[in-house]
Structure formats: structure tokens, C-alpha cells
Write a protein that holds these residues in place. Structure first.
Motif, short mmCIF file in Angstrom:
data_model
loop_
_atom_site.label_atom_id
_atom_site.label_comp_id
_atom_site.label_asym_id
_atom_site.label_seq_id
_atom_site.Cartn_x
_atom_site.Cartn_y
_atom_site.Cartn_z
N ASN A 117 0.83 -1.21 0.00
CA ASN A 117 0.00 0.00 0.00
C ASN A 117 0.86 1.26 0.00
O ASN A 117 0.55 2.24 -0.68
N GLU A 118 1.96 1.23 0.75
CA GLU A 118 2.89 2.37 0.77
C GLU A 118 3.51 2.57 -0.62
O GLU A 118 3.61 3.69 -1.12
N SER A 149 2.22 1.59 -3.46
CA SER A 149 1.15 2.07 -4.32
C SER A 149 0.95 3.58 -4.18
O SER A 149 0.77 4.30 -5.17
N GLY A 150 1.00 4.07 -2.95
CA GLY A 150 0.87 5.50 -2.71
C GLY A 150 1.98 6.30 -3.37
O GLY A 150 1.73 7.35 -3.97
N SER A 160 1.47 6.39 -7.16
CA SER A 160 0.33 7.17 -7.63
C SER A 160 0.57 8.69 -7.52
O SER A 160 -0.17 9.46 -8.11
N LYS A 161 1.60 9.09 -6.81
CA LYS A 161 1.92 10.53 -6.70
C LYS A 161 2.47 11.03 -8.02
O LYS A 161 3.24 10.35 -8.69
#
Length: 135
Positions: A126-127, A129-130, A133-134
Motif C-alpha cells: 500500500n505504501e 502504491s501511494g 500514484s503521486k
């Protein structure tokens, strides 16, 4: 502008560290994780683009080379994610939608290869992925 071979080698080295982090976040790198990584490198990372190291090997092999070295040396994952985030900010053109998808796919394949994803792996993915996505 096409990135240099040196930049691509560094990119793949960063990915080797990220994928090692996914494999070792639960404190154990399993043979299944190594096997799955090598399969996806050959099937999906090698055909991605055409840069080579000074020995004429496809630069994407740096993923495996770095991963294997980290496993052999029981390396501490420490700053891998923050280093990866910095690298992404420095080289945003490398992180196309398809590359980001392949990075996450590879991380998930590694995490799923032994008894599914655990909580630590999910948090790390999840980290990741974050970060991807930035803009």
C-alpha cells in the motif's frame, strides 16, 4: 528523451531493493518468493525496454542481481522505500502507468507466492502504491 543505460541500471537496482523489501518484510525470504521474482523478471521485465550493462546483459537483470546480493548478505531494508520515492521524484519519466502497474504486480506476486499476503506485506504494498500514484 530516452534515459541513459546508467539511469536504467540504477532504476532496476532500486526495484531489486524494493522487491527484496517485500520478500523480507516478514523477516524471511522464501525460495518461492525468489522463484516467482525470477519468473516475472524473465517474462515481463526483460522485454520492457532495451538497455544493457557494460557486459552486454539486459539491464533488467539488475533486479535479480541486487535482490540475490541482498538475500545473501541479509541486508536491512531500512531506507529502501524513502530512497525509492526520492529516485521516482528525480526520474518521473520512468514511471509510466504501465511500469507502475508492473511494479505493483511484481510486488504482489512476491507477496502471494508463500501463503498469501500478510499484514506487513500489505502495508508495504500500500505504501508503494501511494508512492507510485503521486505525480
Amino acid at each position: 528523451m530516452k534515459p541513459s543505460d546508467k539511469t536504467m541500471i540504477h532504476f532496476y537496482q532500486q526495484l531489486g531493493k524494493v522487491f527484496y523489501s517485500v520478500a523480507t518484510v516478514d523477516k524471511t525470504v522464501r525460495e518461492e518468493e525468489i522463484t516467482r521474482l525470477k519468473e516475472i523478471v524473465k517474462k515481463e521485465w526483460l522485454p520492457l525496454e532495451n538497455t544493457f550493462n557494460e557486459f552486454g546483459d539486459d539491464s533488467a537483470y539488475q533486479i535479480e542481481i541486487v535482490f540475490d546480493w541482498l538475500v545473501e548478505n541479509d541486508w536491512n531494508i531500512g531506507d529502501v522505500i524513502s530512497d525509492f520515492e526520492f529516485f521516482k521524484k528525480e526520474h518521473p519519466s520512468l514511471f509510466t502507468e504501465s511500469v507502475n502497474t508492473l511494479i505493483l504486480k511484481t510486488a504482489k506476486v512476491i507477496a502471494d507466492s508463500f501463503s498469501g499476503k500478510n499484514k506487513s506485506e500489505l502495508v508495504l504494498i500500500n505504501e508503494l502504491s501511494g508512492i507510485l500514484s503521486k505525480q
